[in-house]
Enzyme design. Sequence first.
Site, PDB file in Angstrom:
ATOM      1  CG  HIS A 172       4.079   0.057  -9.933  1.00  0.00           C
ATOM      2  ND1 HIS A 172       3.058   0.313  -9.033  1.00  0.00           N
ATOM      3  CD2 HIS A 172       3.563  -0.801 -10.838  1.00  0.00           C
ATOM      4  CE1 HIS A 172       1.990  -0.377  -9.383  1.00  0.00           C
ATOM      5  NE2 HIS A 172       2.264  -1.059 -10.479  1.00  0.00           N
ATOM      6  CG  ASP A 173       1.304   1.577 -12.821  1.00  0.00           C
ATOM      7  OD1 ASP A 173       2.172   0.770 -13.198  1.00  0.00           O
ATOM      8  OD2 ASP A 173       0.215   1.234 -12.317  1.00  0.00           O
ATOM      9  CG  ASP A 177      -3.509  -4.651 -10.756  1.00  0.00           C
ATOM     10  OD1 ASP A 177      -2.758  -3.666 -10.656  1.00  0.00           O
ATOM     11  OD2 ASP A 177      -3.754  -5.207 -11.837  1.00  0.00           O
ATOM     12  CD  GLU A 197      -4.337   0.321 -10.226  1.00  0.00           C
ATOM     13  OE1 GLU A 197      -3.492   0.984 -10.834  1.00  0.00           O
ATOM     14  OE2 GLU A 197      -4.667  -0.831 -10.582  1.00  0.00           O
ATOM     15  CG  ASP A 242      -0.112  -5.381  -6.218  1.00  0.00           C
ATOM     16  OD1 ASP A 242      -1.252  -5.378  -6.708  1.00  0.00           O
ATOM     17  OD2 ASP A 242       0.688  -4.439  -6.356  1.00  0.00           O
TER      18      ASP A 242
HETATM   19  O1  TEU Z   1      -2.438  -0.491 -13.367  1.00  0.00           O
HETATM   20  C1  TEU Z   1      -3.680  -0.153 -13.886  1.00  0.00           C
HETATM   21  C2  TEU Z   1      -3.816   0.958 -14.846  1.00  0.00           C
HETATM   22  O2  TEU Z   1      -4.831   1.068 -15.490  1.00  0.00           O
HETATM   23  C3  TEU Z   1      -2.775   1.952 -15.065  1.00  0.00           C
HETATM   24  O3  TEU Z   1      -2.366   2.653 -14.017  1.00  0.00           O
HETATM   25  C4  TEU Z   1      -1.742   1.435 -15.982  1.00  0.00           C
HETATM   26  O4  TEU Z   1      -1.124   0.304 -15.779  1.00  0.00           O
HETATM   27  C5  TEU Z   1      -1.042   2.357 -16.848  1.00  0.00           C
HETATM   28  O5  TEU Z   1      -0.228   3.191 -16.171  1.00  0.00           O
HETATM   29  C6  TEU Z   1      -1.977   2.925 -17.833  1.00  0.00           C
HETATM   30  O6  TEU Z   1      -1.435   3.906 -18.565  1.00  0.00           O
HETATM   31  C7  TEU Z   1      -2.290  -1.696 -12.709  1.00  0.00           C
HETATM   32  C8  TEU Z   1      -0.870  -1.877 -12.229  1.00  0.00           C
HETATM   33  O7  TEU Z   1      -0.581  -0.891 -11.290  1.00  0.00           O
HETATM   34  C9  TEU Z   1       0.035  -1.864 -13.419  1.00  0.00           C
HETATM   35  O8  TEU Z   1       1.380  -1.901 -13.065  1.00  0.00           O
HETATM   36  C10 TEU Z   1      -0.333  -3.057 -14.274  1.00  0.00           C
HETATM   37  O9  TEU Z   1       0.415  -3.033 -15.446  1.00  0.00           O
HETATM   38  C11 TEU Z   1      -1.805  -3.090 -14.610  1.00  0.00           C
HETATM   39  O10 TEU Z   1      -2.648  -2.811 -13.506  1.00  0.00           O
HETATM   40  C12 TEU Z   1      -2.199  -4.448 -15.099  1.00  0.00           C
HETATM   41  O11 TEU Z   1      -2.145  -5.373 -14.051  1.00  0.00           O
END
Ligand code: TEU
Length: 575
Positions: free
Chosen positions: A342-343, A207, A270, A99
């Site tokens: 994971h989100d 990310d 992402e 990542d």
């Molecule tokens: O996520 C980015 C993001 O904008 C979303 O998917 C988010 O974290 C969230 O679900 C919004 O509702 C990335 C990573 O995948 C996430 O785990 C991190 O928290 C975020 O960036 C910050 O680095």
Amino acid sequence: MTDDQWFREAVVYQIYPRSFQDTDGDGIGDVPGIIDRLDYLHTLGIDVLWLSPIYRSPQDDNGYDISDYEDVDPTFGSLADVDRLIEQAHARGIRIVMDLVVNHTSDEHPWFVESRSSKDNPKRDWYWWRPPRHGHEAGAPGAEPTNWQSFFSGPAWELDEATGEYYLHLFTRKQPDLNWENPDVRAAVYAMMRWWLDRGVDGFRMDVINMISKRVGPDGSLADGRPIAGTVLGDGTPQFICGPLIHEFLQEMHREVFEGRPQKYLTVGEMPMVTVDEAVLFTDPARHEVDMVFQFEHVDLDHGEHKWDRKPLDLRDLKASFARWQEGLADVGWNSLYWNNHDQPRAVSRFGSDAPEHRVASAKLLGTVLHLHRGTPYVYQGEELGMTNMPFAGPEDFQDVESVNYYRTAVEAGADPEWVLHNLRLGSRDNARSPMQWDASNQAGFTTGTPWARVNPNYPEINAEAAVADDGSVFHHYRRLIALRRSEPAVAHGHFTMLAPEHPTLYAFTRTFEGTELLVLANFSADDLTVTGEDVPGLDGWSAADLVLGNLADDPSSVVAPLRAWEARILRRTT
Ligand code: TEU
């Protein structure tokens, strides 16, 4: 296919190290735990592992807040462990993708510590510092330089008392945004990336990489913000989603980091809120930016006014979204395919059915549909077991900073706590982060200690050991889907055509490649579904003997036999 397009035939497995496998009893997963499970992953058949961040971090956002990019957090292990992981994964033909979190660092990163130390520190300009809004006193309500809302609730600006200026943080206040317009920042990031490539990693998942170019200035509209009951903050996203220099930065990164190396690395960006048109530019191989992007359209379809306000998903919207992306990237560029990460809440609970009688079939159906689209599929740990959302009792069960902040700010602003809790149960990222369920022993075999997050109480039934032993499990279905990708080139390369776009419960499409045609039929409901020649033109030209993979124990007797609850079929014929 040229060698530099190998990622098109690959399947990626995402590991959230904190929740994967603990070996030292501290209740947090670690790198040696990943090594211990490589044989399991090899049996599944995946080609690539993407690891969520394991770098040194205060863990304010579970490692997405990095204080040292070139070290491993002691909770996860050591650099020597990572070297061993790379070596042992490579020995099994599995590549390792790290990542890359460089939109922001931790506020404890030495770069930020220096930057905040004084207004004339040489690293001051490595981050986004701004004085209070004109005519406002630092710290006064509304004195933030812009009205932007952070993704994790509250203003996107934090006052630094010592220097009287604010710094920008699109995520938590412990995740200050780097200023990518400063060439020294870019050089430092590229050097760090090369350092990891030299260690042997095979690529990066980047990310929120479409947020690195920003116009830090204009206020955001209040109406389009992400309102959390009563907020008066604005939506800054038009100023930093795919900002003015984003393509330039990614092309430079490619030149400085990847070009001229003997190996083709995997890069996936992402990109929240990215459009199809932008994605074509990002993933056009001739432009040398990234191989593919994670877009969010399909996982935002069940959002109402904002992320927390969920509404039921209409399958027609889901199909329209997938079809648009399949068509948009058909000639130039490439798709990534995912239900889970994971989100996101667990796919089977969200898009399928986690009722005991439907869980296995619907989890297999989701895998079938996803893996048969054109693009590189991603499997998130536990998805291959049909792991479900968590039964959260009360607000104290949530740990993720996004959920905790949302609960606090929404309730403070007057929202009904029961409603907020309901939203969290459906949408919290904690759903995806419960420990991997390995076996029926204590704590699901995840740890001998106290797990950092509660194990889903359904682990005695849903676990890897049981799934591997059962030929009819979700695991073996995923294994077969991955194997089919190996044996049948139409899976990776075929042309995609959506059928019956207006049907409310049937998901049907074909893939065609060099004289082979695949037909996928999936019933997104618990009711029998009769597919007709109107839904699928030429249906009677297919026969039950064309079935290559179904998701129920007994195969259908005829291709026109109704699809049973959550049934999915893959048929194949040559012309
Ligand atoms: O996520 C980015 C993001 O904008 C979303 O998917 C988010 O974290 C969230 O679900 C919004 O509702 C990335 C990573 O995948 C996430 O785990 C991190 O928290 C975020 O960036 C910050 O680095």
